[in-house]
Design an enzyme around this catalytic site. Structure first.
Site, PDB file in Angstrom:
ATOM      1  N   TYR A  59     100.498  38.702  71.663  1.00 38.85           N
ATOM      2  CA  TYR A  59     100.093  37.323  71.970  1.00 38.85           C
ATOM      3  C   TYR A  59     100.909  36.902  73.189  1.00 38.85           C
ATOM      4  CZ  TYR A  59      98.779  32.508  70.675  1.00 38.85           C
ATOM      5  OH  TYR A  59      98.281  31.231  70.671  1.00 38.85           O
ATOM      6  N   ASN A  90     101.952  28.378  79.288  1.00 34.89           N
ATOM      7  CA  ASN A  90     102.118  29.816  79.061  1.00 34.89           C
ATOM      8  C   ASN A  90     101.631  30.591  80.270  1.00 34.89           C
ATOM      9  OD1 ASN A  90     102.902  29.458  76.296  1.00 34.89           O
ATOM     10  ND2 ASN A  90     100.772  29.011  75.822  1.00 34.89           N
ATOM     11  N   ASN A 138     103.036  25.988  69.978  1.00 35.07           N
ATOM     12  CA  ASN A 138     101.898  26.813  70.369  1.00 35.07           C
ATOM     13  C   ASN A 138     100.782  26.620  69.356  1.00 35.07           C
ATOM     14  OD1 ASN A 138     100.168  29.318  70.516  1.00 35.07           O
ATOM     15  ND2 ASN A 138     101.555  29.688  72.221  1.00 35.07           N
ATOM     16  N   ARG A 185      90.149  30.562  82.694  1.00 39.27           N
ATOM     17  CA  ARG A 185      91.498  29.955  82.766  1.00 39.27           C
ATOM     18  C   ARG A 185      92.344  30.641  81.699  1.00 39.27           C
ATOM     19  NH1 ARG A 185      94.628  28.667  79.228  1.00 39.27           N
ATOM     20  NH2 ARG A 185      93.934  26.699  78.367  1.00 39.27           N
ATOM     21  N   LYS A 211      94.219  36.587  69.988  1.00 42.25           N
ATOM     22  CA  LYS A 211      94.024  35.455  69.061  1.00 42.25           C
ATOM     23  C   LYS A 211      93.520  35.983  67.716  1.00 42.25           C
ATOM     24  CE  LYS A 211      94.838  31.759  71.736  1.00 42.25           C
ATOM     25  NZ  LYS A 211      95.659  30.579  71.445  1.00 42.25           N
ATOM     26  N   ASP A 236      89.983  25.693  71.021  1.00 42.56           N
ATOM     27  CA  ASP A 236      91.390  25.810  70.649  1.00 42.56           C
ATOM     28  C   ASP A 236      92.309  25.102  71.648  1.00 42.56           C
ATOM     29  OD1 ASP A 236      93.639  26.812  69.272  1.00 42.56           O
ATOM     30  OD2 ASP A 236      93.768  28.499  70.668  1.00 42.56           O
ATOM     31  N   ASP A 237      92.004  25.226  72.936  1.00 41.81           N
ATOM     32  CA  ASP A 237      92.902  24.643  73.949  1.00 41.81           C
ATOM     33  C   ASP A 237      92.883  23.122  73.902  1.00 41.81           C
ATOM     34  OD1 ASP A 237      93.755  27.152  75.311  1.00 41.81           O
ATOM     35  OD2 ASP A 237      91.585  27.327  75.498  1.00 41.81           O
ATOM     36  N   GLU A 274      87.907  29.676  73.786  1.00 44.86           N
ATOM     37  CA  GLU A 274      89.286  29.865  74.219  1.00 44.86           C
ATOM     38  C   GLU A 274      89.363  30.084  75.718  1.00 44.86           C
ATOM     39  OE1 GLU A 274      91.888  29.924  71.738  1.00 44.86           O
ATOM     40  OE2 GLU A 274      93.084  29.632  73.550  1.00 44.86           O
ATOM     41  N   ASP A 275      90.278  29.400  76.349  1.00 44.21           N
ATOM     42  CA  ASP A 275      90.615  29.630  77.758  1.00 44.21           C
ATOM     43  C   ASP A 275      89.407  29.554  78.702  1.00 44.21           C
ATOM     44  OD1 ASP A 275      93.115  29.750  76.714  1.00 44.21           O
ATOM     45  OD2 ASP A 275      93.657  31.689  77.576  1.00 44.21           O
TER      46      ASP A 275
END
Ligand SMILES: NC(=O)C1=CN([C@@H]2O[C@H](COP(=O)(O)OP(=O)(O)OC[C@H]3O[C@@H](n4cnc5c(N)ncnc54)[C@H](O)[C@@H]3O)[C@@H](O)[C@H]2O)C=CC1
Ligand SMILES: CC(=O)C(=O)O
Ligand SMILES: [Mg+2]
Length: 598
Positions: A126, A441, A486, A179, A197, A291-292, A268-269
């Protein structure tokens, strides 16, 4: 080594159906050895070797699971020793490789070592190492993991989804690679994030690894370096935009739901514009979350409530906290939206939060030209800041010096942006325990490091970072505790709770329940010592509690349709303890199951 690990493991075993149902295998011989789900390496007992056509394909001695475990851990420790003194990136990638090879070969052993050593291994599978893996993905690629849907697959996804070998999928983590952590657009190489994840889902939430699916939606990349790299493995074209982009995501989600209507999908991202747009587009239609935006918000809120307790103030004092948020993207805006909801719940609709939001152009005010509509609710009006001598676009140092915030929270992706002057200014905070959250991060993108924070902002601060750092020795036997703020503390429980409730969708109330559960997990004594989040060693325990809280919230809102043998009516009649037990009981735990009947 095994004994120590086993005692940690026994904690997990309490939550699981310790002896798995006999799992019979339709494969034979080498096909079993090459299937990481069934493979036991030298651990196959003689009866299975006889009956599955394995005799002669393995050295004769049977090695126990415990011995295999110890042998792996010994190799891991030797690797640590042998790479001492080498650059961090070399050591980290070497550790990732040895774990990844085990993952490819023997999933049971892989997940067992991961669960038992989560504190040591989470930073490899991770953040931060997963970021390095994504950056170097084309060179590291040996065999595929997960599924890849590209813009060239338009019209084909409904049939492609049936190429996935597992009959049931419960949890999907999807990215478009636009991203990745604070590393920007990494195109197809971002697949490392869904993989990492989902490893956390298995370790923390006990989702069966056969039922997880990491997905990359490759719509091109705007990363020029990757486009020019002859070894780049993704589509060599600029990113699709607008309706063309959305039609690809639409097609993928339709395909997924045609095959697995109850699968939970975690976005995610994604770059901010698509993160918000897709959340809006799909959240009422099926069981998904971002999630972000949402996982991060809950973790940050739990930490922020902890900082109020650390000051010895009642929780309702949250409404009076001055919070400076640096970064107005998917994560920063998600945090402020949830914090605003919390302030409204505590102080009523007339509550007047003291939030200050900055992006790369400085303080965001209502005077901002072309303001992002999502940032508008947090933009300061002229009359709110003129008394402080602040203005549109004011820089971070100026804002911190004039506001004297209780909390300084970074979700900017910019390493070191909380520089010396900013940290020193936090000494003048109006809080007795000023809080500094450097949440970006991976490690190099953290807004500051804890050593600087404790040294420059003072020893009484509360500190949290998104990637792990070691605690700071403050001398005289005092320790500056480093929290890891986190979203890993929430997304596994959100996904698991949604899954086991059979929720039609994931509501704000379910997300609030997750955040409140995490916030109330810590004792007053821990909070006083600046410890805002549980140890990662307790991640299964906290995930069980969060999962159950999410499940109960889904039931209370009448969103739960039940899962497996447990229907909606049964869920409605469960006590809090019964929901926690249900969640724990459903957690998969890695042990070798028999592959043949006695
Ligand atoms: N700890 C955690 O659980 C999480 C951490 N993150 C981290 O947060 C960071 C941001 O993520 P997103 O919001 O999704 O990215 P984003 O790209 O949507 O937003 C970044 C924001 O930072 C602002 N920014 C850039 N340079 C700045 C500067 N010099 N000063 C002030 N603001 C600046 C941008 O204007 C933008 O508003 C990433 O590093 C990510 O890894 C994200 C989610 C969870
Ligand atoms: C932790 C996480 O989700 C991120 O940095 O994007
Ligand atoms: Mg993320």
């Amino acid at each position: 080594m095994w004994r120590a690990a086993r005692s940690a493991a026994s904690t997990f075993r309490r939550f699981s159906t310790a002896i798995p149902a006999p799992c019979m295998v339709h494969k034979r011989g080498a096909d079993i050895l090459h299937d990481p789900w069934f493979n036991k390496d030298t651990g196959f007992p003689m009866t299975e070797r006889d009956r599955l056509g394995l005799r002669g394909l393995l050295p004769p001695r049977v090695i126990s699971f415990e011995q295999q475990y110890d042998r792996f851990m010994e190799s891991f420790r030797s690797l640590e020793k042998n790479t001492e003194g080498q650059p961090d990136s070399v050591v980290s990638l070497a550790k990732w490789r040895i774990l990844n090879r085990l993952h490819d070969r023997n999933e049971t052993l892989y997940y067992r070592v991961l669960i038992d050593n989560i504190k040591d291994f989470a930073p490899i599978i991770y953040t931060p190492t997963v970021g390095l893996v994504c950056q170097n993905y084309s060179g590291l690629f040996r065999r595929p993991r997960g599924m890849y849907f590209s813009a060239k697959d338009k019209g084909e996804m409904m049939s492609m989804i049936f190429n996935w070998p597992s009959t049931q999928v419960d949890m999907i983590v999807l990215t478009d690679g636009s991203r990745i952590l604070g590393l920007g657009d990494l195109g197809v190489q971002g697949i490392g994030i869904p993989i990492g994840k989902l490893d956390m889902y298995v370790a923390a939430a006990g989702i069966n690894p056969q039922r997880v699916l990491p997905v990359m939606l490759d719509v091109g990349t705007n990363n020029q370096k990757l486009l020019e790299d002859p070894l780049y493995l993704g589509l060599r074209q600029p990113r699709l935009e607008g309706e063309e982009y959305l039609s690809i995501v639409d097609e993928f989600v339709e395909a997924v739901h045609a095959r697995w209507p109850k699968a939970v999908v975690q976005f995610e991202d994604f770059q901010a514009k698509w993160a918000f747009e897709t959340l809006d587009r799909y959240r009422k239609k099926f069981c998904m979350f971002n999630d972000d935006i949402q996982g991060t918000a809950g973790v940050a809120l739990a930490g922020l409530l902890g900082t109020v307790r650390a000051q010895g103030r009642p929780l309702t004092d949250f409404a009076n906290q001055k919070i400076v948020v640096v970064g107005a993207g998917s994560a920063g805006l998600g945090v402020l939206k949830m914090a605003l909801q919390a302030v409204s719940r505590m102080g009523g609709p007339s509550a007047d939060p003291h939030f200050f939001l900055l992006d790369k152009n400085g303080l965001i005010t209502k005077d901002r030209k072309d303001i992002d509509p999502a940032a508008l609710p947090f933009a300061k009006a002229h009359h709110e800041i003129e008394g402080l001598g602040l203005h549109e676009g004011a820089g971070l140092t100026e804002v911190v010096k004039k506001v004297n915030p209780h909390v300084l929270l970074g979700l900017s992706g910019v390493g070191g942006i909380f520089h010396e002057e900013v940290l020193r200014a936090m000494r003048e905070s109006d809080s007795v325990r000023p809080a500094i959250f450097a949440m970006s991060n991976p490690t190099n993108n953290a807004e500051c490091c804890p050593v600087d924070a404790f040294k420059l902002a003072g020893e009484d601060i509360v500190f949290a970072s998104g990637s792990p750092f070691v605690n700071v020795d403050l001398g005289n036997g005092k320790i500056g505790h480093v929290n890891q703020a986190n979203n890993m503390y929430l997304f596994p429980g959100i996904g698991l709770g949604a899954l086991l409730s059979g929720a039609r969708n994931i509501s704000d109330t379910m997300l609030e329940a997750a955040a409140e559960c995490l916030a109330s997990y810590m004792s007053d004594d821990e909070i006083k010592r600046g410890i805002l989040y549980p140890s990662i060693n307790d991640i299964r325990d906290i995930t069980a509690e969060v999962g159950a809280a999410v499940l109960r919230a889904a039931v209370a809102e009448d969103l739960a349709e039940g899962h497996g043998d447990v229907g909606a009516r049964e869920l409605q009649h469960m006590s809090k303890e019964e929901t926690i037990e249900l969640v724990r009981h459903n957690m998969w735990y890695p042990v070798y199951g028999p592959l043949v009947h006695d």
